[in-house]
Write an enzyme that holds these catalytic residues in place. Structure first.
Site, short mmCIF file in Angstrom:
data_model
loop_
_atom_site.label_atom_id
_atom_site.label_comp_id
_atom_site.label_asym_id
_atom_site.label_seq_id
_atom_site.Cartn_x
_atom_site.Cartn_y
_atom_site.Cartn_z
N TYR A 53 -15.17 2.60 55.15
CA TYR A 53 -14.10 3.40 54.53
C TYR A 53 -13.79 4.61 55.38
O TYR A 53 -14.67 5.17 56.02
CB TYR A 53 -14.52 3.88 53.14
CG TYR A 53 -14.63 2.83 52.09
CD1 TYR A 53 -14.19 1.53 52.30
CD2 TYR A 53 -15.22 3.11 50.85
CE1 TYR A 53 -14.30 0.56 51.31
CE2 TYR A 53 -15.33 2.15 49.86
CZ TYR A 53 -14.89 0.88 50.10
OH TYR A 53 -14.99 -0.08 49.12
N SER A 234 -10.98 -2.72 41.93
CA SER A 234 -9.56 -2.98 41.67
C SER A 234 -9.29 -3.29 40.21
O SER A 234 -8.58 -4.26 39.88
CB SER A 234 -9.04 -4.13 42.55
OG SER A 234 -8.97 -3.75 43.90
N GLY A 239 -3.27 -0.44 41.17
CA GLY A 239 -2.31 0.40 40.45
C GLY A 239 -1.23 -0.35 39.71
O GLY A 239 -0.49 0.25 38.92
#
Length: 346
Positions: A53, A234, A239
């Site tokens: 990340y 997720s 989103g």
């Protein structure tokens, strides 16, 4: 906040886990620190990161998220209040810049990855160390289909477990876990641990949301019966389940547009299913995102729900989903949509 046991360990983690992959890409160091402050204040003691990340992975931002967490830990001095999870990257053609692009889960790579993460995180130990994805081709990463490659090779599970055991004995990691793993793989890891008396996998981090309930096919039973609970990533489908992208209203800066590996959430079937889930929430006076998260929170095979946010108001609202209990009527309506659109994100 609610807390659940991490596998068969004595560690208790918050049901809401703080996801961090945007820090160093979409979020600055200051914003990352603000998110950590808010999360801890709201009782979130579980944070998840990874060596690769921020996302999307690229050489310029490799390790950036762990570095941001490290500066927070150094400045706040609250390491003992945090259950910190990270992950080692496995074989991936994109990661040519990482350990010469040779990334099997062997002793050399595990030792190097752990030491590098500890340095960036500015800590002496990682509470939960996870294998980010499998070395072999599988369908653990939210795919229903499985393509078998007969000539494929991968590091023997026992060899990897022995290497992880060395890191535990050295005090550098406490517990181990899986990510993007299949039911077969999970059971093999667990059986090898039992057969050889080696460390046991305590969790499995896979995708799970109203738009992707593939975990329920096989892995849910494994998670419950084997005390190897799901860390759901997720949970809002990048989103989508917030409803803010209905009708194609996604700005160029949205994660949905920036992360091409998550195009599966943009299909027409996913859009139709999302509209129906959002309609359920609004009929019952619920925020769509909070309803979607509350559903994940309620699953009996879940250990923690990994939420990510780019703003503090988003984070506040996502954490507050822990206080929402869905009625039988809402749950029935959700299941009705799922029966009609069982797997909208192929």
């Amino acid at each position: 906040m609610e807390y659940r046991r991490l596998g068969r360990s004595d560690i208790k983690v918050s049901v809401i886990c703080l996801g961090t992959m945007t820090w160093g890409e979409q979020n600055t160091e200051t914003e990352g620190h603000q998110q950590m402050d808010l999360a801890l204040d709201r009782g979130v003691n579980f944070w998840d990161t990874a060596e690769m990340y921020s996302v999307p992975p690229r050489q310029e931002t490799y390790g950036a998220t762990e570095t941001i967490i490290g500066t927070w830990l150094k400045s706040r001095g609250k390491r003992d209040r945090i259950v910190l999870a990270s992950k080692i990257a496995g074989p991936d053609k994109r990661l040519t810049y990482l350990r010469d692009g040779k990334l099997p889960y062997d002793a050399k790579n595990i030792a190097a990855a752990v030491d590098a993460s500890l340095k960036r995180l500015q800590t002496d130990y990682i509470d939960l160390y996870q294998l980010h994805w499998t070395e072999r081709t599988t369908n653990g990463a939210a795919r229903l289909g499985y393509e078998h490659l007969a000539d494929e090779t991968f590091t023997p599970f026992a060899e990897t477990l022995l290497a992880l055991q060395d890191q535990i004995k050295a005090g550098k990691i406490r517990m181990i876990g899986l990510s993007n793993e299949s039911a077969w793989g999970t059971m093999r890891w667990l059986s090898e641990s039992e057969r050889l008396g080696l460390p046991r996998m305590m969790s499995i981090q896979n995708a799970y949301s109203l738009l992707n309930r593939s975990f329920e096919v096989g892995l849910a039973e494994v998670a419950i019966r084997e005390d190897c609970g799901l860390l759901a990533y997720s949970p809002l489908g990048m989103g989508i389940l917030s409803g803010k992208y209905i009708g194609g209203a996604a700005p160029a800066t949205a994660r949905l547009n920036r992360f091409q590996q998550f195009l599966r959430y943009r299909g027409s079937i996913a859009a139709t299913a999302t509209e129906k889930y959002v309609a359920i929430a609004r009929r019952h006076g619920l925020d769509p995102a909070q309803m979607a998260l509350a559903y994940v929170n309620s699953r009996p095979f879940l250990t923690a729900n990994i939420i990510g946010a780019t703003t503090l108001p988003q984070l506040e609202a996502n954490i507050a989903s822990i206080d929402i209990k869905l009625s039988p009527e809402v749950l029935n309506e959700i299941d009705a949509v799922n029966k009609e659109h069982t797997y909208p994100c192929p």
